[in-house]
Design a protein around this motif. Structure first.
Motif, PDB file in Angstrom:
ATOM      1  N   ARG A  15      45.374  88.949 -34.582  1.00  0.00           N
ATOM      2  CA  ARG A  15      46.269  87.920 -34.078  1.00  0.00           C
ATOM      3  C   ARG A  15      46.931  87.183 -35.240  1.00  0.00           C
ATOM      4  N   PRO A  16      48.146  86.657 -35.048  1.00  0.00           N
ATOM      5  CA  PRO A  16      48.903  86.568 -33.794  1.00  0.00           C
ATOM      6  C   PRO A  16      49.729  87.807 -33.456  1.00  0.00           C
ATOM      7  N   ILE A  17      49.734  88.822 -34.329  1.00  0.00           N
ATOM      8  CA  ILE A  17      50.573  89.998 -34.073  1.00  0.00           C
ATOM      9  C   ILE A  17      50.228  90.634 -32.738  1.00  0.00           C
ATOM     10  N   THR A  18      48.936  90.754 -32.449  1.00  0.00           N
ATOM     11  CA  THR A  18      48.512  91.451 -31.227  1.00  0.00           C
ATOM     12  C   THR A  18      48.696  90.613 -29.960  1.00  0.00           C
ATOM     13  N   GLN A  19      49.202  89.412 -30.104  1.00  0.00           N
ATOM     14  CA  GLN A  19      49.624  88.688 -28.899  1.00  0.00           C
ATOM     15  C   GLN A  19      50.905  89.283 -28.332  1.00  0.00           C
ATOM     16  N   ALA A  20      51.650  90.000 -29.174  1.00  0.00           N
ATOM     17  CA  ALA A  20      52.919  90.590 -28.741  1.00  0.00           C
ATOM     18  C   ALA A  20      52.922  92.111 -28.806  1.00  0.00           C
ATOM     19  N   VAL A  21      52.108  92.668 -29.690  1.00  0.00           N
ATOM     20  CA  VAL A  21      52.064  94.126 -29.882  1.00  0.00           C
ATOM     21  C   VAL A  21      50.614  94.581 -29.763  1.00  0.00           C
ATOM     22  N   PRO A  22      50.289  95.501 -28.864  1.00  0.00           N
ATOM     23  CA  PRO A  22      48.902  95.959 -28.758  1.00  0.00           C
ATOM     24  C   PRO A  22      48.467  96.706 -30.007  1.00  0.00           C
ATOM     25  N   GLY A  45      41.957 121.333 -29.342  1.00  0.00           N
ATOM     26  CA  GLY A  45      42.133 121.954 -28.037  1.00  0.00           C
ATOM     27  C   GLY A  45      41.753 121.089 -26.855  1.00  0.00           C
ATOM     28  N   ILE A  46      41.513 119.795 -27.094  1.00  0.00           N
ATOM     29  CA  ILE A  46      41.177 118.873 -26.004  1.00  0.00           C
ATOM     30  C   ILE A  46      42.457 118.122 -25.648  1.00  0.00           C
ATOM     31  N   THR A  47      43.095 118.535 -24.587  1.00  0.00           N
ATOM     32  CA  THR A  47      44.430 118.021 -24.262  1.00  0.00           C
ATOM     33  C   THR A  47      44.484 117.253 -22.950  1.00  0.00           C
ATOM     34  N   ASP A  48      43.423 117.254 -22.177  1.00  0.00           N
ATOM     35  CA  ASP A  48      43.355 116.517 -20.915  1.00  0.00           C
ATOM     36  C   ASP A  48      42.663 115.189 -21.200  1.00  0.00           C
ATOM     37  N   LEU A  49      43.442 114.124 -21.361  1.00  0.00           N
ATOM     38  CA  LEU A  49      42.906 112.871 -21.875  1.00  0.00           C
ATOM     39  C   LEU A  49      43.013 111.729 -20.869  1.00  0.00           C
ATOM     40  N   ILE A  50      42.080 110.807 -21.001  1.00  0.00           N
ATOM     41  CA  ILE A  50      42.114 109.528 -20.301  1.00  0.00           C
ATOM     42  C   ILE A  50      42.266 108.436 -21.354  1.00  0.00           C
ATOM     43  N   VAL A  51      43.173 107.517 -21.127  1.00  0.00           N
ATOM     44  CA  VAL A  51      43.358 106.358 -22.005  1.00  0.00           C
ATOM     45  C   VAL A  51      43.179 105.111 -21.154  1.00  0.00           C
ATOM     46  N   ASN A  52      42.210 104.262 -21.519  1.00  0.00           N
ATOM     47  CA  ASN A  52      42.039 103.029 -20.742  1.00  0.00           C
ATOM     48  C   ASN A  52      42.927 101.922 -21.302  1.00  0.00           C
ATOM     49  N   LEU A  53      43.408 101.075 -20.422  1.00  0.00           N
ATOM     50  CA  LEU A  53      44.366 100.028 -20.767  1.00  0.00           C
ATOM     51  C   LEU A  53      43.914  98.687 -20.203  1.00  0.00           C
ATOM     52  N   HIS A  54      44.265  97.637 -20.916  1.00  0.00           N
ATOM     53  CA  HIS A  54      44.088  96.279 -20.399  1.00  0.00           C
ATOM     54  C   HIS A  54      45.113  95.366 -21.072  1.00  0.00           C
ATOM     55  N   HIS A  55      44.836  94.948 -22.305  1.00  0.00           N
ATOM     56  CA  HIS A  55      45.717  94.029 -23.011  1.00  0.00           C
ATOM     57  C   HIS A  55      47.044  94.711 -23.352  1.00  0.00           C
ATOM     58  N   LEU A  56      48.148  94.154 -22.838  1.00  0.00           N
ATOM     59  CA  LEU A  56      49.490  94.703 -23.082  1.00  0.00           C
ATOM     60  C   LEU A  56      49.548  96.205 -22.769  1.00  0.00           C
ATOM     61  N   GLY A  57      48.846  96.570 -21.716  1.00  0.00           N
ATOM     62  CA  GLY A  57      48.751  97.980 -21.364  1.00  0.00           C
ATOM     63  C   GLY A  57      50.079  98.627 -21.011  1.00  0.00           C
ATOM     64  N   LYS A  58      50.999  97.845 -20.464  1.00  0.00           N
ATOM     65  CA  LYS A  58      52.303  98.408 -20.109  1.00  0.00           C
ATOM     66  C   LYS A  58      53.014  98.947 -21.340  1.00  0.00           C
ATOM     67  N   GLN A  59      52.892  98.239 -22.463  1.00  0.00           N
ATOM     68  CA  GLN A  59      53.522  98.706 -23.693  1.00  0.00           C
ATOM     69  C   GLN A  59      52.925 100.030 -24.158  1.00  0.00           C
ATOM     70  N   VAL A  60      51.613 100.151 -24.056  1.00  0.00           N
ATOM     71  CA  VAL A  60      50.962 101.398 -24.473  1.00  0.00           C
ATOM     72  C   VAL A  60      51.416 102.551 -23.585  1.00  0.00           C
ATOM     73  N   ARG A  61      51.462 102.307 -22.280  1.00  0.00           N
ATOM     74  CA  ARG A  61      51.889 103.348 -21.340  1.00  0.00           C
ATOM     75  C   ARG A  61      53.333 103.770 -21.623  1.00  0.00           C
ATOM     76  N   GLU A  62      54.202 102.805 -21.869  1.00  0.00           N
ATOM     77  CA  GLU A  62      55.604 103.133 -22.128  1.00  0.00           C
ATOM     78  C   GLU A  62      55.765 103.900 -23.436  1.00  0.00           C
ATOM     79  N   ALA A  63      54.960 103.562 -24.442  1.00  0.00           N
ATOM     80  CA  ALA A  63      55.078 104.216 -25.743  1.00  0.00           C
ATOM     81  C   ALA A  63      54.547 105.646 -25.714  1.00  0.00           C
TER      82      ALA A  63
END
Length: 356
Positions: A15-22, A45-63
């Motif tokens: 912080r404070p960077i991660t208040q705006a950027v995950p 060769g492990i290509t079927d992945l799960i990524v968990n999200l919470h803080h600023l998760g929308k940004q991670v999903r969009e990226a």
């Protein structure tokens, strides 16, 4: 086989960077932090992945999108309330029920022969295998102790053994069998080490450690984040699965301290000076008589004002450095958000329990 990348943490030490950027999206060279975990799994060769999200998760999903840019397919697990490493895994128990799976922290960069780890896990018929390394900071990151055969005997100071044990540091990677998740309570924020591993150990389950000696870095604090950036720029970050300096329009003809790489449409003002090693993204503008470097990464469309002087500083995409600024050891985002080594707090968030 599935992979699980832990990316829901708050990034409090940045912080404070991660208040705006995950934190998972902070760059190391030409990739976001989480990109190294995705590429590591894809390389093996492990290509079927799960990524968990919470803080600023929308940004991670969009990226990250569907993951195709990294050679993987991503399913997202969005946590309304932070569940911790254990709770995050238990929440996706149904999706992880079919086979052995691999768990990786999103803020850890490491050169690991994952195939070798998986082979050892299967040969030992382990319920869980953790990747370990020699490091004096083992108390900070998670101290785990194994016997001469590699069996895990003590976890974060808990457990007993009649023989001498080797004390090592948790390196941020687990290989788990689906049955391991039965040791985690549902819908609760849970420390996977202090709860699930400790219960499995007490029950005599086959838990093992595999040691690694390749490159390893954790970017959970500003000091460690800048150190990882230094490693990338100096070409000390030797990884089989990713090149942190690839993909720039202008590539260096010399190596190590002479590295300067630039993207497209970079504009350098009159008298501007670039002191290698430096990376400049697409559309960067450096003002007249500004000095950038050594040890700087300037993100796409960022602007460095006239007569500014930057060293060992990362400027994120689209951020602006004011005229005449003096920065050494800093991370700068849009809207004037800035973290410097002088102001950084001590401690760690990248423990065996909390994850990223």
């Amino acid at each position: 086989m599935k992979g699980f990348v832990l990316a829901a943490g708050l990034g409090q030490r940045l912080r404070p960077i991660t208040q705006a950027v995950p934190k998972p999206l902070l760059p190391i060279g030409n990739l976001p932090l989480i990109g190294y975990a995705l590429r590591l799994l894809a390389y093996h060769g492990i290509t079927d992945l799960i990524v968990n999200l919470h803080h600023l998760g929308k940004q991670v999903r969009e990226a990250l999108g569907d993951g195709s840019r990294f050679g993987v397919t991503i399913t997202y697990s969005e946590e309304e309330e932070l569940l911790g490493t254990g709770g995050a895994l238990r929440r996706m128990q149904g999706a992880l029920a079919d086979d052995t799976f691999v768990v990786v922290n999103s803020d850890t960069i490491l050169d690991l022969d994952l195939d070798q780890v998986l082979t050892a896990h299967r040969e030992r018929q382990a319920l869980a295998t953790v990747v370990l390394r020699e490091d004096a900071r083992q108390q900070e990151f998670g101290q785990l102790e194994i016997d001469a055969g590699g069996r895990l005997r003590r976890i974060l100071g808990q457990g007993e053994a009649a023989e001498p044990l080797r004390s090592l540091m948790f390196a941020g990677v687990h290989v788990l069998e689906p049955r391991f998740l039965d040791y985690i309570p549902p819908d609760v924020n849970t420390c996977v080490m202090r709860y699930a591993y400790s219960k499995a150990l007490a029950n005599g389950e086959p838990l093992f450690g595999v040691t690694m000696d390749g490159y390893w870095s954790d970017a959970g604090t500003l000091e460690r984040y800048l150190a990882a950036t230094d490693d990338a720029l100096a070409q000390r970050m030797r990884l089989r699965h990713a090149d942190p300096l690839a993909g720039y329009a202008l590539t260096p003809k010399r190596t190590v301290a002479d590295v300067v790489r630039m993207g497209r449409e970079v504009v350098l003002g009159d008298g501007a000076e670039i002191r290698p090693p430096v990376l400049l993204g697409d559309g960067v503008r450096v003002g007249a008589h500004a000095v950038v470097g050594p040890g700087c990464v300037i993100g796409a469309k960022a602007q460095v004002g006239k007569e500014a002087r930057l060293s060992r500083t990362v400027v994120l995409d689209g951020a602006r450095i004011e005229k005449g600024a003096r920065l050494d050891g800093a991370l700068v985002a849009r809207k004037g958000l800035r973290a410097t080594l002088a102001d950084a707090t001590s401690g760690t968030e990248g423990s065996a329990c909390v994850g990223p």
